[in-house]
Enzyme design. Sequence first.
Site, short mmCIF file in Angstrom:
data_model
loop_
_atom_site.label_atom_id
_atom_site.label_comp_id
_atom_site.label_asym_id
_atom_site.label_seq_id
_atom_site.Cartn_x
_atom_site.Cartn_y
_atom_site.Cartn_z
CB THR B 17 -0.96 0.03 1.21
OG1 THR B 17 -0.18 -0.09 2.40
CG2 THR B 17 -1.97 -1.10 1.15
CE1 TYR B 160 16.45 -2.82 -14.79
CE2 TYR B 160 16.20 -0.47 -15.07
CZ TYR B 160 16.04 -1.59 -14.31
OH TYR B 160 15.47 -1.48 -13.07
CD GLU B 210 28.35 -2.28 -8.61
OE1 GLU B 210 27.73 -1.91 -9.62
OE2 GLU B 210 27.98 -2.01 -7.46
CG HIS B 248 25.40 0.16 -6.41
ND1 HIS B 248 25.73 -0.52 -7.56
CD2 HIS B 248 24.13 0.56 -6.54
CE1 HIS B 248 24.67 -0.52 -8.37
NE2 HIS B 248 23.70 0.13 -7.78
#
Lengths: 393, 290
Positions: B17, B160, B210, B248
């Site tokens: 929610t 992606y 990485e 990151h």
Amino acid sequence: MNIHEYQAKELFDKYGVATPAGGVAETVNQVIEVARELGTDTVVVKAQIHAGGRGKGTFKSGFQGGVHLCDSPEKAGEIAGKMLGEVLVTHQSGEEGKLVNKVLVAASVDIDKEFYFAILMDRETERAVIVASSEGGVDIEDVAENTPEKLIRVPIHPTLGLQGYQARTIAKQIGFTSEQMRPAAKLFAAAYKLFMATDCSMVEINPLVLTTDGEVQALDAKFGFDDNALFRHPEIAALRDTDEEDPREVAASKFDLNYIGLDGNIACMVNGAGLAMATMDIIKHYGGDPANFLDVGGGATEEQVREAFRILAGDPKVEAILVNIFGGIMQCDVIAQGIINAAEEIEMNLPLIVRLEGTNVAEGRKLLEESGINLITASDLGDAAKKAVESVA
Amino acid sequence: MSVLVNNDTRLLVQGITGNSGATHARGCLEYGTNVVSGVTPGRGGQVFDDKVPVFDTVVEAREESGCNATMIFVPPAFAADSIMEAVDAGIELVVAITEGIPVADMMRVKTKLAHSKSVLIGPNCPGIITPGQCKIGIMPGYIHKPGDIGVISRSGTLTYEAVWQLTEAGYGQSTCIGIGGDPIHGMTHLQAAQLFTEDPDTRAFILIGEIGGSEEEEAAAWIKENCDKPVAAFIAGATAPPGRRMGHAGAIISGGKGTASAKQEALRDAGIVLADTPAEMGAALIKALG
């Protein structure tokens, strides 16, 4: 996030890690006052900047050394007068050096022996690990390289914590005697408590000293904090000194932009940390030099994109800007609108290379085309990098 | 076919929610994922978008909806608690999308996980997708295409990029796993490589790593000894300055360890085809296929 030595000392005091008596001062009078209160024969005056190598550093005024031993409060004041308001250059500070606004005035201690003690969050064992050595006051990387047998590593169970026997065993293993073992173990326990309570990524005490009076004290320390946990430690977040940081990074952090300044001339704006790193790499691959790392995040707003441009375009070294967006959560049309708004607000005479792909890419490209902004579009990442490098050649 | 998720996956969304939880629960539903329940403490009894029942606790969701996977969109301060709740309820696959969970919290989560049968993916990851069957996460579904190439990555958008290059070249994916960018996290490069090596429907896979840590080196060593499938790789961060966290939390070269060059050398040594640039990830995989 880094903190100053005096702030580290205050944290140690709060958690019961023994340190030499002392206090921080911002004026010559305060220095004299602190030194008098200490009442010791000699005091040490230490310039408070984040860069290491202070002792061997040089002030831009020509004054040598950011750490001095003084034999009277007046002498301490005189030395501090040559540090406060001056710029100290060390091998870690960069050529521009760091402005000294504060000094730490501490009782000098007579050292019998130096040790090394650190607690690190270790990703391999996925635990906090204590690293300790009988070789203190030296570069621990050298110890690890040349005499690894003198370095001990003890992983601490995440929920059980540091046990008493572990602290005592570490103390004995690095060379404390039977009678010195308890005060050393007590200091280790206090340091571990501090490490866990404030979500540190590192507490490095180097050197940890045994004084000629038989006391065990942390003489110098380096702290690292988990940025992800700062939300639950406002008192730690408040220790941040933005004067010590790259002003471009300070500006970016105000808008939640993940920015790291570099020295090149091709600025880049990318969504996602991995793609941002990869974009820097490909600029370099084609012979260019990236000016920065900038991850605008997964859900950047138009405002963030505009501010990101302001920071990139405001950097005098920047000669071209490469925008590389692969829209996932982020929609290409939002990015495009941000670029258009920024271009209208900021006078940008720099070549702007844009590569958009992903969610709503057609709408994004259409917006850019119809805006009439002068930009170079790229078909893919390789094409974008080549065009960016060519634009500054 | 695939690893970990497929048409039989019954997904729970923890934090359904909330803003992002709702957005991405819808994204998964639109993709065709079988979203069977949601959890938001205090919202039990509600129905999300007129089709997904919401429960107060994961135990209730498990009993009532038979969920076997969960996607977590709970804010960082409470995310560790949510992961542990899912683990305790016996959810087989836990996918934590949340970015910014304190490292100490993840350390405790891993202790909990060690005594369970649950598999954790993430946190700070885009999720996992088996194209055409099941999407759990925030990745744009349309860039994927069903096929037989596995994808493992620590990054979101860089994944992606790789997937898009593969799809454009006509190579579909069996499953794409985003293992996440945090220093302490669930599934590792090595574990994902093992899954793809054992999966009869994965012909080859690409590993996108990485700077920081040593997982890529560990995966490379294992692949060298145990994997006969073609493998390609890319490592991001060759130009990253040491000692800085590159976005990151886990992307940092510390004490000279975790450099791109050390990882590239280990991967090359294992006979893995390296992409020189992120624009050539798809090409490297195609080259590996021979």
